[in-house]
Scaffold this motif. Sequence first.
Motif, mmCIF file in Angstrom:
data_model
loop_
_atom_site.group_PDB
_atom_site.id
_atom_site.type_symbol
_atom_site.label_atom_id
_atom_site.label_comp_id
_atom_site.label_asym_id
_atom_site.label_seq_id
_atom_site.Cartn_x
_atom_site.Cartn_y
_atom_site.Cartn_z
ATOM 1 N N UNK A 288 0.810 -1.223 0.000
ATOM 2 C CA UNK A 288 0.000 0.000 0.000
ATOM 3 C C UNK A 288 0.845 1.275 0.000
ATOM 4 N N UNK A 289 2.121 1.176 -0.363
ATOM 5 C CA UNK A 289 2.940 2.394 -0.482
ATOM 6 C C UNK A 289 2.357 3.274 -1.586
ATOM 7 N N UNK A 290 2.311 4.583 -1.375
ATOM 8 C CA UNK A 290 1.742 5.468 -2.382
ATOM 9 C C UNK A 290 2.211 6.917 -2.169
ATOM 10 N N UNK A 291 3.437 7.244 -2.574
ATOM 11 C CA UNK A 291 3.858 8.649 -2.515
ATOM 12 C C UNK A 291 2.909 9.528 -3.317
ATOM 13 N N UNK A 292 2.650 10.721 -2.796
ATOM 14 C CA UNK A 292 1.727 11.606 -3.502
ATOM 15 C C UNK A 292 2.340 12.107 -4.809
ATOM 16 N N UNK A 293 1.512 12.742 -5.626
ATOM 17 C CA UNK A 293 1.940 13.117 -6.978
ATOM 18 C C UNK A 293 3.102 14.103 -6.967
ATOM 19 N N UNK A 294 3.104 14.993 -5.971
ATOM 20 C CA UNK A 294 4.218 15.932 -5.880
ATOM 21 C C UNK A 294 5.542 15.225 -5.632
ATOM 22 N N UNK A 295 5.522 14.184 -4.802
ATOM 23 C CA UNK A 295 6.741 13.421 -4.527
ATOM 24 C C UNK A 295 7.171 12.605 -5.739
ATOM 25 N N UNK A 296 6.204 12.135 -6.522
ATOM 26 C CA UNK A 296 6.552 11.397 -7.743
ATOM 27 C C UNK A 296 7.332 12.305 -8.695
ATOM 28 N N UNK A 297 6.886 13.550 -8.834
ATOM 29 C CA UNK A 297 7.584 14.507 -9.690
ATOM 30 C C UNK A 297 9.003 14.760 -9.185
ATOM 31 N N UNK A 298 9.149 14.869 -7.866
ATOM 32 C CA UNK A 298 10.486 15.088 -7.289
ATOM 33 C C UNK A 298 11.376 13.854 -7.466
ATOM 34 N N UNK A 299 10.799 12.666 -7.408
ATOM 35 C CA UNK A 299 11.581 11.449 -7.656
ATOM 36 C C UNK A 299 12.042 11.390 -9.108
ATOM 37 N N UNK A 300 11.224 11.918 -10.018
ATOM 38 C CA UNK A 300 11.629 11.975 -11.427
ATOM 39 C C UNK A 300 12.830 12.913 -11.603
ATOM 40 N N UNK A 301 12.801 14.039 -10.891
ATOM 41 C CA UNK A 301 13.945 14.962 -10.930
ATOM 42 C C UNK A 301 15.193 14.296 -10.332
ATOM 43 N N UNK A 302 15.008 13.513 -9.296
ATOM 44 C CA UNK A 302 16.121 12.795 -8.669
ATOM 45 C C UNK A 302 16.689 11.750 -9.626
ATOM 46 N N UNK A 303 15.831 11.114 -10.403
ATOM 47 C CA UNK A 303 16.289 10.148 -11.408
ATOM 48 C C UNK A 303 17.202 10.831 -12.418
ATOM 49 N N UNK A 304 16.829 12.031 -12.846
ATOM 50 C CA UNK A 304 17.672 12.772 -13.787
ATOM 51 C C UNK A 304 19.013 13.120 -13.152
#
Length: 324
Positions: free
Chosen positions: A293-309
């Motif tokens: 049931x892990x579910x980071x909110x949408x704002x955190x998903x965007x920040x994780x995408x920036x971290x991937x870059x």
Amino acid sequence: MADLVFCEPTELYNILNQASKLSRLTEPNYLCLLDVRPKREYDEGHLITALRVKKKKNQYLIPESVDLECVKYCVVYDSNTNNLDLHMRDICLKEDDEDGDADGEHQKCSHIQEFLPGPAVEFGQFLTDFTRQPVNVLKGGYEFFSGMYHFLRTQKIIWMPQELDEIQPYPIEIIPGRVFLGDFRQANDPKIHKDLKIKAHVNISMESTPFFVDDPDRLLHVQIEDVPEAALLPYFRRICHFMEIHLYLGSIILVFSTRGISRSSAALVAFLMHNKEATLKRSWAHVKKCKANMRPNRGLVTQLSEWEKTILGDYITDISEPIY
């Protein structure tokens, strides 16, 4: 016919500790945990909620209370099975003595060696005809699992619904024996700290706990709200550095937030991306496999995408499509 697969101890640990508001062990079709050891060993101690498998005329019996077609997880264990292959057993064949006396008093025994499956594998193969999901055989059996997670042993045989409601799950294991993902209640529980030997905290919530107060070497407290606009990205490198030091030192780390679903899950996805140089999609999949049931909110998903870059030099995971 379903498949027969191995289940690592950490997988069963996480299955036993999944929860929403209550432990998922309260759900009748969630887990069927079956113990094929002798009755004496089962009575001395077994895994929480495990049912003993009985035999009649050398044939295994499926517990009547179980509807195998509807069960999400079916896990079988014996004492110490370590593979799904056949192994050698010593078989005693009784023969009459030279006088032909077959009453048992004058029989002699000759030994032969035969290759047979272990009890868990044998019963697991039998169960594959009745299940839709794969049948899991616990690797290492009861001996290995109970050595790792002694606090999940019990002598209790019958569980009432109210007793299942009162089960307090342990934090989820993300890196076996090293990194756990939990919530605020678990972070405040001294028994959990003792059982898991927790030596460091990564607290990603506004609240504080009584553990490691005024000890910055063992406590990293990132105070952000559980809202989509909260900025966790600036802390990712510090979180990763803190965790890597403690892994190097051999410390066991608990990463947690209020509910253990959004902020702390995002932090662990970021750590796996950094530590393994893995994509967001792959790191996310690992954490979700451990904690359903892990579910980071949408704002955190965007920040994780920036971290991937930042980590890999490019945006690799397409976050416009759901990665849940």
